[in-house]
Scaffold this motif. Structure first.
Motif, PDB file in Angstrom:
ATOM      1  N   ALA A  44     -46.963 -71.116 -43.600  1.00  0.00           N
ATOM      2  CA  ALA A  44     -46.785 -72.290 -44.454  1.00  0.00           C
ATOM      3  C   ALA A  44     -45.574 -73.106 -44.027  1.00  0.00           C
ATOM      4  N   LEU A  45     -44.514 -72.429 -43.596  1.00  0.00           N
ATOM      5  CA  LEU A  45     -43.292 -73.121 -43.201  1.00  0.00           C
ATOM      6  C   LEU A  45     -43.469 -73.915 -41.903  1.00  0.00           C
ATOM      7  N   LYS A  46     -44.441 -73.525 -41.086  1.00  0.00           N
ATOM      8  CA  LYS A  46     -44.641 -74.186 -39.791  1.00  0.00           C
ATOM      9  C   LYS A  46     -45.581 -75.389 -39.859  1.00  0.00           C
ATOM     10  N   LYS A  47     -46.076 -75.690 -41.031  1.00  0.00           N
ATOM     11  CA  LYS A  47     -47.035 -76.794 -41.155  1.00  0.00           C
ATOM     12  C   LYS A  47     -46.369 -78.143 -40.899  1.00  0.00           C
ATOM     13  N   SER A  48     -47.179 -79.091 -40.445  1.00  0.00           N
ATOM     14  CA  SER A  48     -46.714 -80.472 -40.262  1.00  0.00           C
ATOM     15  C   SER A  48     -47.765 -81.409 -40.850  1.00  0.00           C
ATOM     16  N   PHE A  49     -47.357 -82.682 -41.084  1.00  0.00           N
ATOM     17  CA  PHE A  49     -48.191 -83.591 -41.871  1.00  0.00           C
ATOM     18  C   PHE A  49     -48.229 -84.981 -41.244  1.00  0.00           C
ATOM     19  N   ASP A  50     -49.301 -85.713 -41.601  1.00  0.00           N
ATOM     20  CA  ASP A  50     -49.498 -87.052 -41.042  1.00  0.00           C
ATOM     21  C   ASP A  50     -48.464 -88.036 -41.562  1.00  0.00           C
ATOM     22  N   GLY A  51     -47.974 -87.819 -42.786  1.00  0.00           N
ATOM     23  CA  GLY A  51     -47.003 -88.740 -43.365  1.00  0.00           C
ATOM     24  C   GLY A  51     -46.376 -88.145 -44.612  1.00  0.00           C
ATOM     25  N   GLU A  52     -45.446 -88.889 -45.216  1.00  0.00           N
ATOM     26  CA  GLU A  52     -44.724 -88.394 -46.377  1.00  0.00           C
ATOM     27  C   GLU A  52     -45.634 -88.140 -47.583  1.00  0.00           C
ATOM     28  N   PRO A  53     -46.608 -89.013 -47.892  1.00  0.00           N
ATOM     29  CA  PRO A  53     -47.477 -88.737 -49.051  1.00  0.00           C
ATOM     30  C   PRO A  53     -48.228 -87.409 -48.912  1.00  0.00           C
ATOM     31  N   ALA A  54     -48.762 -87.149 -47.731  1.00  0.00           N
ATOM     32  CA  ALA A  54     -49.480 -85.890 -47.508  1.00  0.00           C
ATOM     33  C   ALA A  54     -48.537 -84.694 -47.618  1.00  0.00           C
ATOM     34  N   ARG A  55     -47.340 -84.875 -47.100  1.00  0.00           N
ATOM     35  CA  ARG A  55     -46.357 -83.785 -47.175  1.00  0.00           C
ATOM     36  C   ARG A  55     -45.961 -83.500 -48.617  1.00  0.00           C
ATOM     37  N   GLU A  56     -45.718 -84.538 -49.393  1.00  0.00           N
ATOM     38  CA  GLU A  56     -45.299 -84.358 -50.784  1.00  0.00           C
ATOM     39  C   GLU A  56     -46.395 -83.684 -51.606  1.00  0.00           C
ATOM     40  N   LYS A  57     -47.628 -84.083 -51.379  1.00  0.00           N
ATOM     41  CA  LYS A  57     -48.753 -83.492 -52.101  1.00  0.00           C
ATOM     42  C   LYS A  57     -48.883 -82.004 -51.768  1.00  0.00           C
ATOM     43  N   ALA A  58     -48.751 -81.691 -50.475  1.00  0.00           N
ATOM     44  CA  ALA A  58     -48.859 -80.294 -50.042  1.00  0.00           C
ATOM     45  C   ALA A  58     -47.701 -79.462 -50.586  1.00  0.00           C
ATOM     46  N   TYR A  59     -46.514 -80.062 -50.615  1.00  0.00           N
ATOM     47  CA  TYR A  59     -45.338 -79.345 -51.111  1.00  0.00           C
ATOM     48  C   TYR A  59     -45.498 -78.997 -52.587  1.00  0.00           C
ATOM     49  N   GLN A  60     -45.921 -79.952 -53.388  1.00  0.00           N
ATOM     50  CA  GLN A  60     -46.077 -79.707 -54.828  1.00  0.00           C
ATOM     51  C   GLN A  60     -47.101 -78.598 -55.087  1.00  0.00           C
ATOM     52  N   ALA A  61     -48.194 -78.619 -54.344  1.00  0.00           N
ATOM     53  CA  ALA A  61     -49.230 -77.588 -54.527  1.00  0.00           C
ATOM     54  C   ALA A  61     -48.723 -76.210 -54.101  1.00  0.00           C
ATOM     55  N   LEU A  62     -48.014 -76.173 -52.964  1.00  0.00           N
ATOM     56  CA  LEU A  62     -47.523 -74.894 -52.460  1.00  0.00           C
ATOM     57  C   LEU A  62     -46.432 -74.335 -53.375  1.00  0.00           C
ATOM     58  N   GLU A  63     -45.509 -75.179 -53.800  1.00  0.00           N
ATOM     59  CA  GLU A  63     -44.442 -74.701 -54.681  1.00  0.00           C
ATOM     60  C   GLU A  63     -45.020 -74.147 -55.980  1.00  0.00           C
ATOM     61  N   LYS A  64     -45.986 -74.843 -56.545  1.00  0.00           N
ATOM     62  CA  LYS A  64     -46.607 -74.374 -57.788  1.00  0.00           C
ATOM     63  C   LYS A  64     -47.243 -73.006 -57.608  1.00  0.00           C
ATOM     64  N   SER A  65     -47.921 -72.825 -56.492  1.00  0.00           N
ATOM     65  CA  SER A  65     -48.565 -71.542 -56.211  1.00  0.00           C
ATOM     66  C   SER A  65     -47.530 -70.427 -56.033  1.00  0.00           C
ATOM     67  N   LEU A  66     -46.454 -70.730 -55.301  1.00  0.00           N
ATOM     68  CA  LEU A  66     -45.425 -69.724 -55.067  1.00  0.00           C
ATOM     69  C   LEU A  66     -44.697 -69.353 -56.355  1.00  0.00           C
ATOM     70  N   VAL A  67     -44.425 -70.345 -57.195  1.00  0.00           N
ATOM     71  CA  VAL A  67     -43.766 -70.078 -58.481  1.00  0.00           C
ATOM     72  C   VAL A  67     -44.628 -69.172 -59.341  1.00  0.00           C
ATOM     73  N   THR A  68     -45.928 -69.423 -59.359  1.00  0.00           N
ATOM     74  CA  THR A  68     -46.850 -68.567 -60.113  1.00  0.00           C
ATOM     75  C   THR A  68     -46.779 -67.127 -59.629  1.00  0.00           C
ATOM     76  N   THR A  69     -46.749 -66.960 -58.311  1.00  0.00           N
ATOM     77  CA  THR A  69     -46.659 -65.619 -57.730  1.00  0.00           C
ATOM     78  C   THR A  69     -45.345 -64.944 -58.105  1.00  0.00           C
ATOM     79  N   GLN A  70     -44.240 -65.691 -58.052  1.00  0.00           N
ATOM     80  CA  GLN A  70     -42.931 -65.117 -58.367  1.00  0.00           C
ATOM     81  C   GLN A  70     -42.824 -64.742 -59.849  1.00  0.00           C
ATOM     82  N   ARG A  71     -43.402 -65.555 -60.707  1.00  0.00           N
ATOM     83  CA  ARG A  71     -43.417 -65.221 -62.136  1.00  0.00           C
ATOM     84  C   ARG A  71     -44.227 -63.944 -62.386  1.00  0.00           C
TER      85      ARG A  71
END
Length: 279
Positions: A21-48
């Protein structure tokens, strides 16, 4: 293509995101932000979920569980556990060749002119061995597990407070010392859940030539071993064949989890049992 921002990478590391997940790259900032929000939410759920499991099941941090596991294994193997003071005298450090000119001196937390927080366990173990070698039959096997303190360089593999396991066996036949180091070292590493490790000969600031145990493709040092008779034995008037190994428990946990962050496994106000609490 653009990678994660530095802030995003730091946060994803805190949440234990996988390398893929850390090695991913994106076409632009909107795609990156969308992917970040989804990934963070998933990781937070796992940590909880992990925190809930800790509350209801483990109830003790993995560091504590590892301490108990290794202590039980070593006592069954004939090692006696000892406990020595956290405060150490300057005189004992001098016996280890650590004076004001030694590189390690600048890393020591001095409490007053002649007292410090121990940067290692070895001086106190030497002190005990002077008497134990007089009283006990050979082989004399002892170990200690406890906190040590150094002004370490900042980084994900270092901490100012860390937990050491030091074990010593006095009376090991000289022709079997290296084999014995590999045997005991392998038992501890395996008990800690470390699977990919190897032994390497390196040079230490204190002991000279040592045998390190390194783990993973990045070569994370998880232990360092020495053998005697050794010049450092002379101030203690010890002249026997021996082996000694020092393990960093947080590094053992890093290696067993293939983690990049030592802070997850140590004494902390930000993490509990490897879980970042700002979730």
């Amino acid at each position: 293509m653009i990678p994660w921002t530095q802030t995003q990478t730091q946060r994803l590391n805190e949440l234990n995101a996988p390398d893929s997940a850390l090695k991913k790259s994106f076409d632009g900032e909107p795609a990156r932000e969308k992917a970040y929000q989804a990934l963070e939410k998933s990781l937070v759920t796992t940590q909880r979920r992990r925190l809930a499991e800790f509350q209801t099941t483990h109830r003790r941090p993995e560091l504590c569980r590892l301490e108990n596991k290794l202590a039980e294994m070593l006592t069954q193997d004939g090692f006696a556990q000892v406990t020595t003071p956290i405060i150490m005298s300057r005189g004992l450090l001098k016996k280890m060749s650590i004076d004001s000119k030694h590189p390690l001196n600048s890393q020591i937390f001095w409490l007053q002119e002649d007292k410090c927080l121990r940067p290692m366990l070895a001086p106190h173990l030497y002190y005990l061995l002077v008497d134990l070698l007089r009283i006990w039959k050979r082989p004399v096997r002892i170990f200690e597990i406890g906190p040590c303190f150094r002004k370490e360089s900042r980084g994900s593999k270092h901490a100012s407070e860390f937990t050491m396991l030091n074990l010593v066996e006095m009376g090991t036949p000289e022709n079997t010392r290296r084999e014995r180091i590999q045997d005991v070292g392998s038992r501890v590493a395996t008990a800690a859940g470390v699977k990919n490790y190897r032994f390497e000969t390196v040079t230490s600031e204190i002991y000279g030539d040592t045998i390190d145990i390194v783990a993973g493709k990045d070569g994370l040092e998880i232990a360092s071993a020495a053998m005697g008779p050794h010049p450092l034995d002379r101030p203690w008037k010890i002249n026997e064949s021996w082996i000694g190994i020092g393990f960093g428990l947080e590094r053992l946990l890093m290696a067993s989890h293939r983690s990049r962050n030592l802070a997850r496994f140590g004494r902390s106000l930000a993490y509990l049992d490897g879980v970042r609490l700002n979730i």
